[in-house]
Scaffold this motif. Structure first.
Motif, PDB file in Angstrom:
ATOM      1  N   HIS A 100       0.856  -1.185   0.000  1.00 52.60           N
ATOM      2  CA  HIS A 100       0.000   0.000   0.000  1.00 52.60           C
ATOM      3  C   HIS A 100       0.896   1.240   0.000  1.00 52.60           C
ATOM      4  O   HIS A 100       1.859   1.316   0.783  1.00 52.60           O
ATOM      5  CB  HIS A 100      -0.886   0.032   1.245  1.00 52.60           C
ATOM      6  CG  HIS A 100      -2.015  -0.931   1.204  1.00 52.60           C
ATOM      7  ND1 HIS A 100      -1.958  -2.162   1.806  1.00 52.60           N
ATOM      8  CD2 HIS A 100      -3.231  -0.846   0.627  1.00 52.60           C
ATOM      9  CE1 HIS A 100      -3.095  -2.796   1.617  1.00 52.60           C
ATOM     10  NE2 HIS A 100      -3.894  -2.021   0.896  1.00 52.60           N
ATOM     11  N   ALA A 101       0.586   2.207  -0.852  1.00 51.38           N
ATOM     12  CA  ALA A 101       1.396   3.428  -0.960  1.00 51.38           C
ATOM     13  C   ALA A 101       1.431   4.198   0.355  1.00 51.38           C
ATOM     14  O   ALA A 101       2.476   4.728   0.732  1.00 51.38           O
ATOM     15  CB  ALA A 101       0.859   4.314  -2.083  1.00 51.38           C
ATOM     16  N   HIS A 102       0.316   4.267   1.094  1.00 48.89           N
ATOM     17  CA  HIS A 102       0.308   5.056   2.327  1.00 48.89           C
ATOM     18  C   HIS A 102       1.219   4.440   3.390  1.00 48.89           C
ATOM     19  O   HIS A 102       1.840   5.162   4.174  1.00 48.89           O
ATOM     20  CB  HIS A 102      -1.115   5.280   2.849  1.00 48.89           C
ATOM     21  CG  HIS A 102      -1.818   4.077   3.368  1.00 48.89           C
ATOM     22  ND1 HIS A 102      -2.314   3.078   2.551  1.00 48.89           N
ATOM     23  CD2 HIS A 102      -2.119   3.695   4.626  1.00 48.89           C
ATOM     24  CE1 HIS A 102      -2.891   2.148   3.279  1.00 48.89           C
ATOM     25  NE2 HIS A 102      -2.785   2.506   4.558  1.00 48.89           N
ATOM     26  N   ILE A 103       1.368   3.123   3.392  1.00 44.86           N
ATOM     27  CA  ILE A 103       2.267   2.471   4.349  1.00 44.86           C
ATOM     28  C   ILE A 103       3.719   2.769   3.977  1.00 44.86           C
ATOM     29  O   ILE A 103       4.553   3.042   4.845  1.00 44.86           O
ATOM     30  CB  ILE A 103       2.012   0.944   4.404  1.00 44.86           C
ATOM     31  CG1 ILE A 103       0.574   0.653   4.850  1.00 44.86           C
ATOM     32  CG2 ILE A 103       3.027   0.256   5.297  1.00 44.86           C
ATOM     33  CD1 ILE A 103       0.216   1.149   6.234  1.00 44.86           C
ATOM     34  N   LEU A 104       4.042   2.749   2.677  1.00 47.86           N
ATOM     35  CA  LEU A 104       5.395   3.085   2.234  1.00 47.86           C
ATOM     36  C   LEU A 104       5.767   4.501   2.648  1.00 47.86           C
ATOM     37  O   LEU A 104       6.891   4.759   3.094  1.00 47.86           O
ATOM     38  CB  LEU A 104       5.519   2.925   0.718  1.00 47.86           C
ATOM     39  CG  LEU A 104       5.321   1.520   0.142  1.00 47.86           C
ATOM     40  CD1 LEU A 104       5.414   1.556  -1.382  1.00 47.86           C
ATOM     41  CD2 LEU A 104       6.307   0.534   0.731  1.00 47.86           C
ATOM     42  N   GLU A 132       1.073  14.555   5.008  1.00 46.86           N
ATOM     43  CA  GLU A 132       0.322  15.387   5.963  1.00 46.86           C
ATOM     44  C   GLU A 132      -1.013  14.761   6.350  1.00 46.86           C
ATOM     45  O   GLU A 132      -1.611  15.134   7.347  1.00 46.86           O
ATOM     46  CB  GLU A 132       0.065  16.780   5.374  1.00 46.86           C
ATOM     47  CG  GLU A 132       1.309  17.583   5.125  1.00 46.86           C
ATOM     48  CD  GLU A 132       2.028  17.192   3.830  1.00 46.86           C
ATOM     49  OE1 GLU A 132       1.378  16.657   2.906  1.00 46.86           O
ATOM     50  OE2 GLU A 132       3.242  17.414   3.755  1.00 46.86           O
ATOM     51  N   ASN A 133      -1.489  13.814   5.539  1.00 52.61           N
ATOM     52  CA  ASN A 133      -2.780  13.184   5.788  1.00 52.61           C
ATOM     53  C   ASN A 133      -2.664  11.828   6.487  1.00 52.61           C
ATOM     54  O   ASN A 133      -3.666  11.187   6.734  1.00 52.61           O
ATOM     55  CB  ASN A 133      -3.519  13.006   4.442  1.00 52.61           C
ATOM     56  CG  ASN A 133      -4.907  12.447   4.629  1.00 52.61           C
ATOM     57  OD1 ASN A 133      -5.705  12.982   5.386  1.00 52.61           O
ATOM     58  ND2 ASN A 133      -5.192  11.350   3.964  1.00 52.61           N
ATOM     59  N   LEU A 134      -1.447  11.412   6.822  1.00 54.40           N
ATOM     60  CA  LEU A 134      -1.247  10.054   7.334  1.00 54.40           C
ATOM     61  C   LEU A 134      -0.700  10.045   8.755  1.00 54.40           C
ATOM     62  O   LEU A 134       0.004  10.961   9.163  1.00 54.40           O
ATOM     63  CB  LEU A 134      -0.271   9.301   6.419  1.00 54.40           C
ATOM     64  CG  LEU A 134      -0.675   9.197   4.954  1.00 54.40           C
ATOM     65  CD1 LEU A 134       0.455   8.581   4.146  1.00 54.40           C
ATOM     66  CD2 LEU A 134      -1.955   8.403   4.794  1.00 54.40           C
ATOM     67  N   ARG A 135      -1.028   8.973   9.486  1.00 54.30           N
ATOM     68  CA  ARG A 135      -0.490   8.767  10.830  1.00 54.30           C
ATOM     69  C   ARG A 135      -0.592   7.293  11.176  1.00 54.30           C
ATOM     70  O   ARG A 135      -1.387   6.559  10.593  1.00 54.30           O
ATOM     71  CB  ARG A 135      -1.233   9.605  11.859  1.00 54.30           C
ATOM     72  CG  ARG A 135      -2.648   9.113  12.153  1.00 54.30           C
ATOM     73  CD  ARG A 135      -3.393  10.033  13.097  1.00 54.30           C
ATOM     74  NE  ARG A 135      -4.646   9.473  13.571  1.00 54.30           N
ATOM     75  CZ  ARG A 135      -5.776   9.372  12.874  1.00 54.30           C
ATOM     76  NH1 ARG A 135      -5.804   9.801  11.633  1.00 54.30           N
ATOM     77  NH2 ARG A 135      -6.850   8.843  13.405  1.00 54.30           N
ATOM     78  N   TRP A 136       0.221   6.847  12.136  1.00 58.33           N
ATOM     79  CA  TRP A 136       0.086   5.505  12.675  1.00 58.33           C
ATOM     80  C   TRP A 136      -0.973   5.539  13.751  1.00 58.33           C
ATOM     81  O   TRP A 136      -1.061   6.506  14.519  1.00 58.33           O
ATOM     82  CB  TRP A 136       1.401   5.019  13.285  1.00 58.33           C
ATOM     83  CG  TRP A 136       2.509   4.765  12.321  1.00 58.33           C
ATOM     84  CD1 TRP A 136       3.728   5.397  12.284  1.00 58.33           C
ATOM     85  CD2 TRP A 136       2.537   3.794  11.256  1.00 58.33           C
ATOM     86  NE1 TRP A 136       4.485   4.886  11.259  1.00 58.33           N
ATOM     87  CE2 TRP A 136       3.786   3.898  10.616  1.00 58.33           C
ATOM     88  CE3 TRP A 136       1.628   2.849  10.785  1.00 58.33           C
ATOM     89  CZ2 TRP A 136       4.145   3.109   9.540  1.00 58.33           C
ATOM     90  CZ3 TRP A 136       1.993   2.064   9.715  1.00 58.33           C
ATOM     91  CH2 TRP A 136       3.235   2.184   9.103  1.00 58.33           C
ATOM     92  N   GLY A 137      -1.784   4.501  13.843  1.00 52.74           N
ATOM     93  CA  GLY A 137      -2.800   4.412  14.883  1.00 52.74           C
ATOM     94  C   GLY A 137      -3.323   2.992  14.983  1.00 52.74           C
ATOM     95  O   GLY A 137      -2.989   2.131  14.175  1.00 52.74           O
TER      96      GLY A 137
END
Length: 142
Positions: A100-104, A132-137
């Protein structure tokens, strides 16, 4: 979104995130600077940008029977999977893996995935892969 668009390259798809935005093929997004960092676990092979583009790195690779071969760097085509997430195939040791691109983006710019954490989108839009739109949770935070 209609299912026929899922297998088209990102550059050929319209989506709420890319509509009216310069997001594809190495261009910055609405004036944001596109910063590139090595993909975690694929250093020297692939890079990911702060807006979610992925590219291969120009390098010399040894193929059988031990013959060196020059590989050009290029921007990879991302494809959308059901659920709206962008994904790509990365190769290492002759084997392909889907990512997944967001994980990379999170692993390259924040830190490797902490145990039990998911990559979350602040705006709830899985197509928006900008840092800016991503975070770990946790799944509970989603």
């Amino acid at each position: 979104m209609n299912q026929t668009t899922y297998n088209k390259p990102r550059s050929q798809q319209g989506s709420p995130f890319t509509a009216g935005r310069k997001h594809l093929l190495g261009r910055a997004c609405d004036g944001m600077e596109e910063i590139w960092k090595p993909v975690f676990g694929y250093e020297g092979r692939y890079e990911v940008s702060s807006i979610g583009n992925v590219r291969s790195v120009a390098r010399i690779s040894t193929h059988s029977p031990g013959v060196p071969r020059a590989l050009k760097g290029k921007t990879l085509s991302l494809y959308k999977i059901p659920g709206g997430y962008w994904q790509c195939r990365l190769y290492k040791d002759g084997k392909a893996k889907h990512h997944h691109a967001h994980i990379l983006v999170l692993e390259a710019f924040v830190c490797p995935r902490p145990s039990g954490m998911w990559g979350l989108h602040n705006d709830g839009n899985p197509s928006n892969t900008a840092l800016e739109n991503l975070r770990w949770g946790t799944p509970k935070n989603n």
